[in-house]
Write a protein that holds these residues in place. Structure first.
Motif, mmCIF file in Angstrom:
data_model
loop_
_atom_site.group_PDB
_atom_site.id
_atom_site.type_symbol
_atom_site.label_atom_id
_atom_site.label_comp_id
_atom_site.label_asym_id
_atom_site.label_seq_id
_atom_site.Cartn_x
_atom_site.Cartn_y
_atom_site.Cartn_z
ATOM 1 N N TYR A 411 0.648 -1.258 0.250
ATOM 2 C CA TYR A 411 0.014 -0.141 0.184
ATOM 3 C C TYR A 411 0.931 1.319 0.020
ATOM 4 O O TYR A 411 0.398 2.265 -0.687
ATOM 5 N N LYS A 412 2.032 1.118 0.543
ATOM 6 C CA LYS A 412 2.942 2.425 0.613
ATOM 7 C C LYS A 412 3.397 2.567 -0.761
ATOM 8 O O LYS A 412 3.674 3.918 -1.182
ATOM 9 N N MET A 413 3.608 1.497 -1.373
ATOM 10 C CA MET A 413 4.079 1.747 -2.850
ATOM 11 C C MET A 413 3.235 2.326 -3.546
ATOM 12 O O MET A 413 3.463 3.222 -4.434
ATOM 13 N N PHE A 414 2.014 1.997 -3.411
ATOM 14 C CA PHE A 414 0.816 2.576 -4.212
ATOM 15 C C PHE A 414 0.671 4.084 -3.803
ATOM 16 O O PHE A 414 0.199 4.926 -4.746
ATOM 17 N N LEU A 415 0.697 4.367 -2.607
ATOM 18 C CA LEU A 415 0.675 5.523 -2.260
ATOM 19 C C LEU A 415 1.751 6.516 -2.790
ATOM 20 O O LEU A 415 1.347 7.657 -3.234
#
Length: 649
Positions: A411-415
């Motif tokens: 999810y951090k990568m997509f953020l």
């Protein structure tokens, strides 16, 4: 921001302390065992009985049986009543519990009784299902004779005649019926049913003509049918259908009883994790060797966890152990499991590395460089600030809900990808395409995606050149670190000279310097790329092939034009969708436009986000990694708890 430094440990302990030791190491979760039983150098010792293989024994089989029963129970309940997961189940963390709490729950629950009850119901349902299949088979057998208006068993009462039921092929219908009519004087022939292939007939013949009748029928491939049912076929079928309905009702009652056991699902999940962890612990012993009183354990662990490992052992079994740590030998490099350690930004992109292949222990962790360029490339290809804001909002909500570290990385990568998309969208002035223009708003922008195509194209190639040059630089660093300075000069410096010369010549910078560098670089490649060939002809041939490799570099650089292409595609499709929506006549526009806007732009976002995700990774895997990266490392998977359904703390 590198590969975590590992070492190899050898641990000797009293055999009676094995369970305590395994429990401590399972809680530590920083040790990956080496299978000593598979070590070739130990085979002689094993065969000489100086060392023995550690076997899990009957206890393991007992746990396996328990796990099998629990798995059956869960599968049986889920077969009829699948677990209802909420729409956003991916944003839910597993329930957390300590191993002691888990043990207490399992010992207090009655999963054994649940299993016995479910097993009995499964047997009952199986028996009922067999009965239904049997009744259906009988129905299928009688359906072809439904026109027979007497019970087949009544034919046994005939004294002076005999009833014959059976089938012949339809192709013989006219000939068979004609011959029966002509040659039989005291017989009755009735066609009960015709199908595409067969003719179902009843023949009642006098005793004096039985042999003749049977001979005639035999000539036409007659297949006889016998039955002892005491009802007409129609009545028999209706009776079987009633029985099937009664059995179905009985099945529903059993399934309803299964429904009452749904609330036992959580207890079964707890029991599954409990026994699976016991099995995991016992299975770990398959890696060990033993003597009469001592067990030998070997494994990998991070160097910075050495003291922590010692403390965990001492807390579990005291001072009755011996441990030795060894540095990684050159011949062991390929076997060392890989654990990556990066800052928060870089760690978010470690999943991209894992999808391709982990580095080997002797390689450089490419994550820090990959993370920067993946961040740049994703946003440049999606390139719409409105879409970026949606991704940021969705990823932020997911991070707010989820505590699991592995999920949070994704999810951090997509953020971060969403933030990059917002930045590039603002640079191009794209906010859901050209939506602001329909409200008379002209957002500021640094580049016009329709008018500055050449600039964006050059910028894309520029990113590609920098990306490739960094890859070559990493290759040079790895060669120099390995002590092969000549290879760094021959395989990297010569390419730097050649490629820089080509750039200078294309840009018209430096006068003749670019041409000179091209000549020097090509001569260097011609003389060095075939250096490993055993013959002069081979050296020349491979040298020429090495020079030809310049086309590969040029192709790699041109490949970065996809940064322009995908960015334009997203914007142009978004603009086209806005135009389509604007063409809807009033007053329908005010009703349909919001729904169409959400649906069409969601589709465009999903399709192009997927394209950006894939192509941003492709530029890393094919254009960047092939300059220095081999991969093939195995991820560090420490001995730990089973967490299939529940996270054990």
């Amino acid at each position: 921001m590198a590969i975590v430094k590992m070492n190899k440990f050898t641990l000797l302990s009293i055999k009676s302390d094995k369970d305590k030791l395994l429990s401590a190491l399972q809680k530590l979760q920083k040790v990956q065992f080496i299978n000593l039983q598979a070590e070739e150098k130990l085979e002689d010792d094993i065969s000489n009985k100086s060392l023995l293989k550690y076997n899990v024994g009957e206890e393991y089989e007992g746990y396996e049986q328990c796990l099998s029963k629990i798995t059956f129970s869960l599968d049986f309940i889920n077969k009829f009543f699948p677990e209802k997961k909420p729409l956003l189940s991916m944003l839910q963390d597993k329930k957390e519990i300590t191993i002691n709490e888990l043990e207490a729950i399992v010992k207090a629950c009655d999963w054994h009784e649940v299993y016995e009850e479910l097993k009995a119901k499964e047997i009952s349902l199986s028996d009922l299902d067999n009965k239904i299949n049997s009744l259906k088979g009988e129905i299928g057998e009688m359906e072809s004779w439904v026109s027979l208006d007497v019970a087949p068993s009544s034919f046994k009462q005939l004294k002076a005649s005999k009833a014959i039921l059976g089938t012949i092929s339809k192709q013989y219908e006219s000939n068979a019926l004609k011959e029966l009519e002509e040659k039989l004087n005291y017989s009755y022939v009735e066609v009960l049913q015709r199908t595409n292939q067969d003719l179902y007939i009843l023949v009642i013949t006098h005793n004096c003509e039985i042999e003749l009748t049977e001979e005639i029928l035999k000539n036409y491939g007659f297949t006889s049918f016998t039955s002892d049912i005491k009802n007409t076929p129609k009545e028999y079928i209706e009776n079987n259908l009633r029985q099937i309905e009664e059995i179905r009702a009985e099945e529903k009652d059993i399934i309803a009883a299964v429904a009452e056991l749904q609330d036992k699902r959580e207890e079964l999940l707890f029991a599954y994790e409990y026994y699976n962890n016991l099995i995991t612990k016992l299975r770990a012993a398959n890696n060990f060797l033993k003597t009469r009183n001592v067990i030998a354990i070997s494994g990998w662990n991070p160097v910075d966890a050495n003291d922590e490992l010692k403390r965990a052992i001492e807390e579990a079994i005291g001072a009755d152990y011996y441990i030795e740590f060894e540095q990684i030998r050159e011949e062991e490099v390929e076997q060392v499991p890989i654990k990556l350690k990066n800052n928060k930004f870089g760690a978010s992109f470690e999943g991209v590395i894992e999808m391709y292949s982990m580095p080997t222990y002797s390689e450089v962790d490419p994550t820090p460089i990959l993370s920067i360029f993946y961040f740049l490339f994703f946003g440049m290809m999606l390139s719409d600030a409105g879409y970026g804001l949606i991704i940021v909002a969705a990823a932020s909500f997911a991070l707010y809900r989820v505590k699991d570290e592995e999920k949070r990385k994704s999810y951090k990568m997509f953020l971060l990808a969403g933030l990059s998309t917002v930045i590039w969208g603002a640079i191009y002035g794209g906010w859901f395409g050209d939506l602001p223009s329909y409200f008379g708003i002209v957002p500021p922008k640094l580049l016009d995606s329709t008018g500055d195509i050449t600039t964006i194209f050059i910028m894309s190639l520029g990113f590609g050149i920098v990306h490739i040059f960094i890859g070559l630089g990493i290759k040079a660093y790895m060669l120099i670190k390995a002590g092969d300075i000549k290879a760094a000069i021959y395989d990297v410096l010569t390419w730097y000279i050649t490629l820089v010369g080509i750039l200078l010549a294309i840009l018209g910078i430096g006068g003749k310097l670019g041409l000179i560098m091209i000549v020097v670089g090509l001569i260097g490649l011609l003389l060095t790329q075939g250096r490993s060939a055993p013959t002069v002809a081979g050296k020349i041939g491979w040298g020429v092939y090495g020079v030809y490799g310049i086309t590969s570099y040029l192709g790699d650089i041109v490949s970065y034009s996809r940064l322009l292409a995908l960015g334009l595609a997203t914007g142009f499709i978004a603009n086209a969708l806005n135009l389509i929506i604007s063409l809807i006549p009033s007053p329908y526009k005010y009703v349909l436009a919001p729904f169409l806007f959400v649906g069409l732009h969601t589709f465009n976002l999903l399709v192009n986000a997927l394209g950006s995700y894939v192509h941003a990774a492709r530029l890393q895997y094919l254009e960047f990694f092939n300059k220095f990266y081999e991969g093939g490392g195995k991820k560090f998977t420490p001995y730990s708890f089973s967490n299939k359904y529940i996270k054990i703390k």
